[in-house]
Design an enzyme around this catalytic site. Structure first.
Site, PDB file in Angstrom:
ATOM      1  N   LYS A  56      46.510  17.876  59.520  1.00  0.00           N
ATOM      2  CA  LYS A  56      46.731  17.854  60.966  1.00  0.00           C
ATOM      3  C   LYS A  56      45.400  17.913  61.729  1.00  0.00           C
ATOM      4  CE  LYS A  56      51.247  17.573  60.710  1.00  0.00           C
ATOM      5  NZ  LYS A  56      51.946  16.314  61.052  1.00  0.00           N
ATOM      6  N   TYR A  95      48.181  20.783  54.248  1.00  0.00           N
ATOM      7  CA  TYR A  95      48.907  20.482  55.490  1.00  0.00           C
ATOM      8  C   TYR A  95      48.014  20.704  56.703  1.00  0.00           C
ATOM      9  CZ  TYR A  95      52.479  20.655  59.171  1.00  0.00           C
ATOM     10  OH  TYR A  95      53.215  20.436  60.315  1.00  0.00           O
TER      11      TYR A  95
HETATM   12  N1  LIG Z   1      58.934  22.108  62.387  1.00  0.00           N
HETATM   13  C1  LIG Z   1      57.823  22.641  62.883  1.00  0.00           C
HETATM   14  O1  LIG Z   1      57.749  23.861  63.198  1.00  0.00           O
HETATM   15  C2  LIG Z   1      56.601  21.776  63.084  1.00  0.00           C
HETATM   16  C3  LIG Z   1      55.459  22.400  63.635  1.00  0.00           C
HETATM   17  C4  LIG Z   1      54.325  21.629  63.849  1.00  0.00           C
HETATM   18  C5  LIG Z   1      54.331  20.280  63.538  1.00  0.00           C
HETATM   19  N2  LIG Z   1      55.452  19.697  62.999  1.00  0.00           N
HETATM   20  C6  LIG Z   1      55.389  18.259  62.688  1.00  0.00           C
HETATM   21  O2  LIG Z   1      56.473  17.609  63.338  1.00  0.00           O
HETATM   22  C7  LIG Z   1      56.854  16.443  62.573  1.00  0.00           C
HETATM   23  C8  LIG Z   1      58.354  16.483  62.299  1.00  0.00           C
HETATM   24  O3  LIG Z   1      58.608  17.651  61.521  1.00  0.00           O
HETATM   25  P1  LIG Z   1      60.065  18.245  61.259  1.00  0.00           P
HETATM   26  O4  LIG Z   1      59.929  19.722  61.344  1.00  0.00           O
HETATM   27  O5  LIG Z   1      61.070  17.532  62.062  1.00  0.00           O
HETATM   28  O6  LIG Z   1      60.213  17.876  59.710  1.00  0.00           O
HETATM   29  P2  LIG Z   1      61.503  17.513  58.805  1.00  0.00           P
HETATM   30  O7  LIG Z   1      62.727  18.079  59.389  1.00  0.00           O
HETATM   31  O8  LIG Z   1      61.093  17.860  57.419  1.00  0.00           O
HETATM   32  O9  LIG Z   1      61.567  15.915  58.960  1.00  0.00           O
HETATM   33  C9  LIG Z   1      60.536  15.138  58.462  1.00  0.00           C
HETATM   34  C10 LIG Z   1      60.890  13.690  58.679  1.00  0.00           C
HETATM   35  O10 LIG Z   1      59.796  12.894  58.161  1.00  0.00           O
HETATM   36  C11 LIG Z   1      60.335  11.916  57.339  1.00  0.00           C
HETATM   37  N3  LIG Z   1      59.404  11.404  56.339  1.00  0.00           N
HETATM   38  C12 LIG Z   1      58.707  12.083  55.395  1.00  0.00           C
HETATM   39  N4  LIG Z   1      57.986  11.220  54.648  1.00  0.00           N
HETATM   40  C13 LIG Z   1      58.235   9.977  55.145  1.00  0.00           C
HETATM   41  C14 LIG Z   1      57.805   8.671  54.820  1.00  0.00           C
HETATM   42  N5  LIG Z   1      56.975   8.436  53.782  1.00  0.00           N
HETATM   43  N6  LIG Z   1      58.250   7.615  55.550  1.00  0.00           N
HETATM   44  C15 LIG Z   1      59.089   7.816  56.589  1.00  0.00           C
HETATM   45  N7  LIG Z   1      59.568   9.016  56.936  1.00  0.00           N
HETATM   46  C16 LIG Z   1      59.125  10.093  56.219  1.00  0.00           C
HETATM   47  C17 LIG Z   1      61.551  12.561  56.698  1.00  0.00           C
HETATM   48  O11 LIG Z   1      62.396  11.570  56.151  1.00  0.00           O
HETATM   49  P3  LIG Z   1      63.394  11.867  54.889  1.00  0.00           P
HETATM   50  O12 LIG Z   1      64.658  12.425  55.492  1.00  0.00           O
HETATM   51  O13 LIG Z   1      63.563  10.519  54.262  1.00  0.00           O
HETATM   52  O14 LIG Z   1      62.702  12.858  54.005  1.00  0.00           O
HETATM   53  C18 LIG Z   1      62.144  13.268  57.911  1.00  0.00           C
HETATM   54  O15 LIG Z   1      62.895  12.360  58.691  1.00  0.00           O
HETATM   55  C19 LIG Z   1      55.989  16.476  61.309  1.00  0.00           C
HETATM   56  O16 LIG Z   1      54.881  15.615  61.457  1.00  0.00           O
HETATM   57  C20 LIG Z   1      55.547  17.924  61.228  1.00  0.00           C
HETATM   58  O17 LIG Z   1      54.346  18.072  60.508  1.00  0.00           O
HETATM   59  C21 LIG Z   1      56.572  20.412  62.757  1.00  0.00           C
END
Ligand SMILES: NC(=O)c1ccc[n+]([C@@H]2O[C@H](COP(=O)([O-])OP(=O)(O)OC[C@H]3O[C@@H](n4cnc5c(N)ncnc54)[C@H](OP(=O)(O)O)[C@@H]3O)[C@@H](O)[C@H]2O)c1
Length: 244
Positions: A171, A167
């Site tokens: 990034k 991961y």
């Molecule tokens: N949460 C944090 O603290 C955090 C911190 C730093 C960075 N981020 C980044 O922020 C972004 C959003 O994260 P989040 O926390 O909101 O994650 P999340 O709640 O797990 O949501 C991830 C989203 O990505 C979608 N996804 C995964 N694989 C996909 C694919 N092949 N095609 C289309 N959609 C896909 C999922 O769809 P499904 O519902 O179909 O699985 C879901 O809608 C990510 O890039 C993550 O790395 C998050």
């Protein structure tokens, strides 16, 4: 749609930060394409936001599937003829928390890079001509502070012990890609920036985190809405520059 209304596409928008980013962009008066790999989940999420009076349309898009990218591209091309904002939000965190960096499986490395790296590049390459058709194209890449070499090499950093190699490296590559694309796009109307949303309470981290999704979507939204004097090729959270 009015001709002047901006069009945004948010990937992985069915839940978490992507769903809230879609909401906040629509609240800013932008017509948003809520993209999800599960189309019925995208329809349901879009219906929820439409019931709040927001201009949101569902779009089928599995970012790891070239045929899905091609279908989404022709739909946006045929309907709007341009794209103003692309938020590359879809992402996965697959590293096993109880394994050391050298113990993570190659399957985890490959699946992580397929979604977090190669799909970001492929989706962006596909939509770049439509973004160039915009008067002020904006690309926001969801990175993470976990992709920062500066923080990972600093024992005093709060993320020093979070060594999730697939991961985190994915990034780091998103950051590198952002810098390279910004270089290519210098002198054009398209700006591209990487963001860290904060440590946000979503499914990705089992609901742990310091920020709710409303605050967690803020950096993506702010960078999607920068004006023509705004930056390109940066890595920020909440207006603060982060170490690469
Ligand atoms: N949460 C944090 O603290 C955090 C911190 C730093 C960075 N981020 C980044 O922020 C972004 C959003 O994260 P989040 O926390 O909101 O994650 P999340 O709640 O797990 O949501 C991830 C989203 O990505 C979608 N996804 C995964 N694989 C996909 C694919 N092949 N095609 C289309 N959609 C896909 C999922 O769809 P499904 O519902 O179909 O699985 C879901 O809608 C990510 O890039 C993550 O790395 C998050």
């Amino acid at each position: 749609m009015t001709i002047s209304q901006k069009i945004a596409l948010v990937t992985g928008a069915t839940r978490g930060i992507g769903l809230e980013t879609t909401r906040q962009l629509a609240q800013a008066g932008i017509r948003v394409l809520l993209a999800g790999r599960n189309f019925s989940a995208a329809v349901k999420a879009a219906e929820g936001l439409r019931s709040e009076g927001l201009a949101v349309d569902p779009l089928a898009l599995d970012v790891t599937d070239p045929s899905s990218i091609a279908a989404a591209l022709s739909q946006v091309q045929d309907t709007f003829g341009r794209l103003d904002i692309l938020v590359n939000n879809a992402g996965v965190l697959l590293d096993a928390m109880d394994r050391k960096p050298s113990e993570q499986s190659m399957e985890v490395w490959r699946e992580t890079f397929d979604t977090n790296v190669f799909a970001v590049v492929e989706v962006t390459k596909a939509f770049l001509p439509l973004l160039k058709s915009s008067a002020s194209g904006r690309i926001v890449n969801l990175s993470s502070q976990l992709g920062s070499f500066g923080l990972h090499t600093d024992p005093a950093s709060p993320i020093y012990d979070f060594k999730l190699p697939a991961y985190n490296a994915s990034k780091s590559v998103v950051n590198a890609w952002t810098v390279h694309l910004a270089y290519e796009l210098r002198g054009t109307s398209v700006k591209v920036n990487a963001v860290h949303p904060g440590y946000v309470m979503t499914d990705m981290n089992g609901g742990n985190g310091e920020l709710d999704v409303k605050a967690g979507a803020r950096t993506s939204v702010d960078m999607a809405l920068i004006d023509d004097s705004g930056p390109s090729g940066t890595f920020t959270h909440g207006g603060q520059t982060l170490p690469w």
